[in-house]
Scaffold this motif. Structure first.
Motif, PDB file in Angstrom:
ATOM      1  N   VAL A  62       2.280  10.996  -9.292  1.00 15.12           N
ATOM      2  CA  VAL A  62       2.351   9.563  -9.611  1.00 15.12           C
ATOM      3  C   VAL A  62       1.457   9.273 -10.822  1.00 15.12           C
ATOM      4  N   ASP A  63       0.263   9.825 -10.841  1.00 12.82           N
ATOM      5  CA  ASP A  63      -0.673   9.622 -11.940  1.00 12.82           C
ATOM      6  C   ASP A  63      -0.094  10.131 -13.262  1.00 12.82           C
ATOM      7  N   ALA A  64       0.609  11.245 -13.228  1.00 15.31           N
ATOM      8  CA  ALA A  64       1.176  11.831 -14.438  1.00 15.31           C
ATOM      9  C   ALA A  64       2.384  11.054 -14.961  1.00 15.31           C
ATOM     10  N   LEU A  65       3.144  10.432 -14.065  1.00 18.67           N
ATOM     11  CA  LEU A  65       4.385   9.772 -14.453  1.00 18.67           C
ATOM     12  C   LEU A  65       4.247   8.288 -14.756  1.00 18.67           C
ATOM     13  N   THR A  66       3.113   7.704 -14.485  1.00 19.24           N
ATOM     14  CA  THR A  66       2.949   6.259 -14.649  1.00 19.24           C
ATOM     15  C   THR A  66       1.989   5.920 -15.780  1.00 19.24           C
ATOM     16  N   ARG A  67       2.061   4.651 -16.206  1.00 21.13           N
ATOM     17  CA  ARG A  67       1.066   4.151 -17.164  1.00 21.13           C
ATOM     18  C   ARG A  67      -0.263   3.952 -16.468  1.00 21.13           C
ATOM     19  N   GLY A  68      -0.218   3.741 -15.177  1.00 18.75           N
ATOM     20  CA  GLY A  68      -1.413   3.548 -14.382  1.00 18.75           C
ATOM     21  C   GLY A  68      -1.029   3.250 -12.950  1.00 18.75           C
ATOM     22  N   TRP A  69      -1.960   3.454 -12.030  1.00 17.47           N
ATOM     23  CA  TRP A  69      -1.715   3.133 -10.628  1.00 17.47           C
ATOM     24  C   TRP A  69      -3.063   2.785  -9.995  1.00 17.47           C
ATOM     25  N   GLY A  70      -2.998   2.157  -8.841  1.00 18.88           N
ATOM     26  CA  GLY A  70      -4.212   1.801  -8.138  1.00 18.88           C
ATOM     27  C   GLY A  70      -3.868   1.176  -6.802  1.00 18.88           C
ATOM     28  N   PHE A  71      -4.828   0.505  -6.220  1.00 19.69           N
ATOM     29  CA  PHE A  71      -4.599  -0.151  -4.932  1.00 19.69           C
ATOM     30  C   PHE A  71      -5.478  -1.379  -4.833  1.00 19.69           C
ATOM     31  N   ARG A  72      -5.102  -2.244  -3.905  1.00 26.03           N
ATOM     32  CA  ARG A  72      -5.944  -3.401  -3.595  1.00 26.03           C
ATOM     33  C   ARG A  72      -5.829  -3.669  -2.096  1.00 26.03           C
ATOM     34  N   PRO A  73      -6.918  -4.045  -1.465  1.00 23.01           N
ATOM     35  CA  PRO A  73      -6.839  -4.415  -0.055  1.00 23.01           C
ATOM     36  C   PRO A  73      -6.133  -5.750   0.100  1.00 23.01           C
ATOM     37  N   ASP A  74      -5.432  -5.899   1.187  1.00 22.25           N
ATOM     38  CA  ASP A  74      -4.760  -7.153   1.532  1.00 22.25           C
ATOM     39  C   ASP A  74      -5.002  -7.370   3.018  1.00 22.25           C
ATOM     40  N   GLY A  75      -6.210  -7.858   3.357  1.00 23.30           N
ATOM     41  CA  GLY A  75      -6.615  -7.912   4.757  1.00 23.30           C
ATOM     42  C   GLY A  75      -6.717  -6.481   5.260  1.00 23.30           C
ATOM     43  N   PRO A  76      -6.160  -6.184   6.426  1.00 16.20           N
ATOM     44  CA  PRO A  76      -6.192  -4.802   6.916  1.00 16.20           C
ATOM     45  C   PRO A  76      -5.178  -3.895   6.203  1.00 16.20           C
ATOM     46  N   ARG A  77      -4.244  -4.506   5.477  1.00 20.32           N
ATOM     47  CA  ARG A  77      -3.213  -3.748   4.761  1.00 20.32           C
ATOM     48  C   ARG A  77      -3.765  -3.240   3.426  1.00 20.32           C
ATOM     49  N   THR A  78      -3.034  -2.302   2.840  1.00 20.95           N
ATOM     50  CA  THR A  78      -3.344  -1.815   1.504  1.00 20.95           C
ATOM     51  C   THR A  78      -2.078  -1.908   0.671  1.00 20.95           C
ATOM     52  N   VAL A  79      -2.211  -2.402  -0.552  1.00 20.11           N
ATOM     53  CA  VAL A  79      -1.097  -2.444  -1.491  1.00 20.11           C
ATOM     54  C   VAL A  79      -1.394  -1.404  -2.574  1.00 20.11           C
ATOM     55  N   VAL A  80      -0.534  -0.398  -2.675  1.00 26.49           N
ATOM     56  CA  VAL A  80      -0.647   0.613  -3.726  1.00 26.49           C
ATOM     57  C   VAL A  80       0.362   0.238  -4.805  1.00 26.49           C
ATOM     58  N   TRP A  81      -0.078   0.205  -6.054  1.00 29.68           N
ATOM     59  CA  TRP A  81       0.804  -0.186  -7.154  1.00 29.68           C
ATOM     60  C   TRP A  81       0.865   0.931  -8.190  1.00 29.68           C
ATOM     61  N   ALA A  82       1.979   0.959  -8.902  1.00 29.78           N
ATOM     62  CA  ALA A  82       2.163   1.897 -10.004  1.00 29.78           C
ATOM     63  C   ALA A  82       2.968   1.189 -11.082  1.00 29.78           C
ATOM     64  N   GLU A  83       2.575   1.376 -12.328  1.00 23.93           N
ATOM     65  CA  GLU A  83       3.287   0.747 -13.442  1.00 23.93           C
ATOM     66  C   GLU A  83       3.938   1.809 -14.317  1.00 23.93           C
ATOM     67  N   PHE A  84       5.201   1.561 -14.642  1.00 21.75           N
ATOM     68  CA  PHE A  84       6.009   2.458 -15.452  1.00 21.75           C
ATOM     69  C   PHE A  84       6.402   1.738 -16.737  1.00 21.75           C
ATOM     70  N   PRO A  85       6.509   2.469 -17.850  1.00 17.38           N
ATOM     71  CA  PRO A  85       7.019   1.826 -19.060  1.00 17.38           C
ATOM     72  C   PRO A  85       8.390   1.225 -18.772  1.00 17.38           C
ATOM     73  N   SER A  86       8.641   0.049 -19.295  1.00 19.93           N
ATOM     74  CA  SER A  86       9.883  -0.661 -19.002  1.00 19.93           C
ATOM     75  C   SER A  86      11.070  -0.089 -19.754  1.00 19.93           C
ATOM     76  N   VAL A  87      12.189  -0.097 -19.079  1.00 18.78           N
ATOM     77  CA  VAL A  87      13.474   0.194 -19.713  1.00 18.78           C
ATOM     78  C   VAL A  87      14.231  -1.115 -19.834  1.00 18.78           C
ATOM     79  N   GLY A  88      13.493  -2.225 -19.839  1.00 18.10           N
ATOM     80  CA  GLY A  88      14.083  -3.558 -19.852  1.00 18.10           C
ATOM     81  C   GLY A  88      15.072  -3.770 -20.969  1.00 18.10           C
ATOM     82  N   ARG A  89      14.781  -3.229 -22.156  1.00 18.45           N
ATOM     83  CA  ARG A  89      15.686  -3.405 -23.286  1.00 18.45           C
ATOM     84  C   ARG A  89      17.060  -2.823 -22.947  1.00 18.45           C
ATOM     85  N   ILE A  90      17.082  -1.701 -22.252  1.00 16.23           N
ATOM     86  CA  ILE A  90      18.350  -1.067 -21.889  1.00 16.23           C
ATOM     87  C   ILE A  90      18.988  -1.798 -20.710  1.00 16.23           C
TER      88      ILE A  90
END
Length: 116
Positions: A62-90
């Motif tokens: 995941v670290d190699a394929l993304t622009r960045g990743w991380g996590f944030r607590p959400d109460g007892p839950r955890t949200v893990v996020w990853a950002e990828f370069p957009s293909v929005g133009r396509i």
């Protein structure tokens, strides 16, 4: 996405009758994936060093394929996020989403696996 969902099911309460929530957010310059799990008793995701083991490499990929990743607590839950370069133009500038053979911006993987 599959790596983050698998981790949520394997390493958190989500895999013991809990839930996993997946969100995909599209921006002009990136796609953001968020996977929320039911919590892991305060443990958080972390990159492991290479040991040659059969498991434990997922977040390194995941670290190699993304622009960045991380996590944030959400109460007892955890949200893990990853950002990828957009293909929005396509994808978002093309009304047929690249799925027709006549498209000038055909997405090559749209027909992978043969015609149906």
């Amino acid at each position: 996405m599959s790596e983050l969902v698998c981790n949520a099911v394997t390493h958190t309460a989500s895999g013991d009758g809990g839930q996993v929530t997946v969100s995909l957010l599209a921006g002009s310059d990136c796609l953001r994936l968020e996977v929320a799990d039911d919590g892991a008793g305060g443990r958080r995701p972390r990159l492991k060093g290479e040991t040659g083991a059969e498991s434990g490499r997922g977040l390194r990929i995941v670290d190699a394929l993304t622009r960045g990743w991380g996590f944030r607590p959400d109460g007892p839950r955890t949200v893990v996020w990853a950002e990828f370069p957009s293909v929005g133009r396509i994808l978002f500038g093309n009304t047929d989403r690249g799925l027709s053979r006549g498209s000038s911006t055909l997405v090559p993987t749209a027909f992978e696996g043969g015609d149906r």
